[in-house]
Write an enzyme that holds these catalytic residues in place. Structure first.
Site, PDB file in Angstrom:
ATOM      1  N   LEU A  48       0.821  -1.221   0.000  1.00 24.12           N
ATOM      2  CA  LEU A  48       0.000   0.000   0.000  1.00 24.12           C
ATOM      3  C   LEU A  48       0.848   1.261   0.000  1.00 24.12           C
ATOM      4  CD1 LEU A  48      -2.670  -1.310   2.486  1.00 24.12           C
ATOM      5  CD2 LEU A  48      -3.163  -0.524   0.152  1.00 24.12           C
ATOM      6  N   SER A  96     -14.253  -8.790  14.651  1.00 18.77           N
ATOM      7  CA  SER A  96     -14.791  -9.753  13.685  1.00 18.77           C
ATOM      8  C   SER A  96     -13.925 -11.003  13.666  1.00 18.77           C
ATOM      9  CB  SER A  96     -14.891  -9.111  12.295  1.00 18.77           C
ATOM     10  OG  SER A  96     -15.704  -9.906  11.463  1.00 18.77           O
ATOM     11  N   SER A 145     -12.127   1.227  12.271  1.00 18.14           N
ATOM     12  CA  SER A 145     -12.058   0.384  13.473  1.00 18.14           C
ATOM     13  C   SER A 145     -12.728   1.062  14.655  1.00 18.14           C
ATOM     14  CB  SER A 145     -10.593   0.105  13.813  1.00 18.14           C
ATOM     15  OG  SER A 145     -10.490  -0.508  15.079  1.00 18.14           O
ATOM     16  N   TYR A 165      -2.721   3.371  16.012  1.00 19.47           N
ATOM     17  CA  TYR A 165      -3.582   2.631  15.070  1.00 19.47           C
ATOM     18  C   TYR A 165      -4.941   3.332  14.924  1.00 19.47           C
ATOM     19  CZ  TYR A 165      -6.785  -1.206  13.738  1.00 19.47           C
ATOM     20  OH  TYR A 165      -7.762  -1.974  13.152  1.00 19.47           O
TER      21      TYR A 165
END
Ligand code: NAI
Ligand code: 15L
Length: 269
Positions: free
Chosen positions: A55, A169, A114, A139
């Site tokens: 990325l 998840s 998130s 984060y």
């Protein structure tokens, strides 16, 4: 049955936990699923194609994005950690993704944000999607950046994004905290399908959670997405209580929604 609204769909982070869970499910949403990650994950199957890309590498990201109709962006550094790799994967990386989307005319993105964008709210609070971020680490800050960047690309260039603030998840909730934050894989797929198919998405923040009895989040302001969760952590409650100790209410990991992330680090080296 899912209607195949997209010809070619890009899934970043395809080699990760959620990428692997969604790989089979997302084939129902498109004719061709383009899988991207920085690590190789073997042979592609019928209806799939591969686009390896770090990325942080703008040219590689541009090549991965070229020719797709929509993007499900899961790739990135997925936990709390040192700033430098988070900067490259989640901040430089999300910029590269949106620049590529702009250049190649991609008009809809589902961004894996998130719950750690709001991890420093207390577990006794119920959040709406318009409340200010309170990230619980580098984060969470990087995901808040992604949410802001995607809003800019919507306001300026009309690229619609759903920022899905995924809770936890996994196949099952792992602890008592996850009884509130759990999102089943099937509900995650339902949520992404809703984000890809709702007629007008705009720029939307939505909490990624199943229909859990205990909840910290309200999606009242994202009803236009049409997400209706079918699963619930409640079926796991007794088993989770049986295998986990009673919470220490003086522990910040118990007080705040972000759990252990709120006391991770420092990572300053
Ligand atoms: P994961 O860590 O299993 O997968 C992330 C994937 O991104 C990996 O395959 C990794 O190789 C790839 N990646 C990392 N850095 C990269 C880079 N610089 N260039 C290209 N690819 C790179 O994480 P998981 O659990 O699958 O999560 C997927 C996404 O959902 C992540 O963005 C994460 O932050 C987000 N999320 C996940 C939650 C969960 O409960 N699983 C909760 C909240 C958010
Ligand atoms: C996340 O953002 C992480 O990607 C995932 O690994 C879990 O830690 C999740 O949050 C969580 O809060 O349970």
């Amino acid at each position: 049955m899912t209607i195949k609204l997209h010809h070619r769909l890009l899934l970043t982070g395809a080699a990760g936990g959620l990428g692997q869970a969604l790989r089979g499910r997302l084939k129902a949403n498109c004719e061709v699923l383009r899988l991207s990650d920085r690590v190789d994950f073997g042979a592609v199957q019928e209806g799939e194609e591969l686009a390896l890309a770090d990325l942080a590498d703008a040219a590689a990201v541009s090549a991965a994005v070229q020719g797709v109709d929509a993007i499900v962006h899961l790739g990135g550094y997925s936990v709390e950690g040192p700033f430098e790799p988070i900067l490259q994967a989640n901040i430089v990386g999300v910029y590269n993704l949106y620049e590529a989307a702009r250049q190649h005319g991609v008009k809809r993105v589902v961004f894996a944000s998130s719950n750690h964008v709001t991890g420093f709210y207390r577990q006794s609070q119920t959040l709406t999607t318009d409340m200010p971020p309170r990230p619980d680490g580098f984060y969470g800050v990087s995901k808040a950046f992604g949410e802001d960047l995607s809003r800019f690309y919507f306001d300026r260039y009309g690229i619609e994004t759903a920022c899905v603030r995924i809770g936890s998840s996994f196949p099952e909730p792992r602890d008592r905290r996850m009884l509130a934050s759990w999102l089943s894989y099937d509900d995650l797929h339902r949520l992404i399908t809703a984000c890809l198919s709702t007629p007008v998405l705009g720029h939307t923040i939505i909490f990624g959670m199943s229909n859990n009895a205990v909840t910290w989040w309200s999606n009242e302001q994202a009803r236009h997405v049409g997400y209706v969760p079918q699963d619930s952590s409640d079926v796991f409650r007794d088993a989770v209580y049986a295998r986990t100790p009673a919470p220490d209410l003086s522990d910040p990991a118990v007080q705040f929604q972000g759990g252990g992330f709120v006391k991770a680090g420092p990572f300053s080296g």
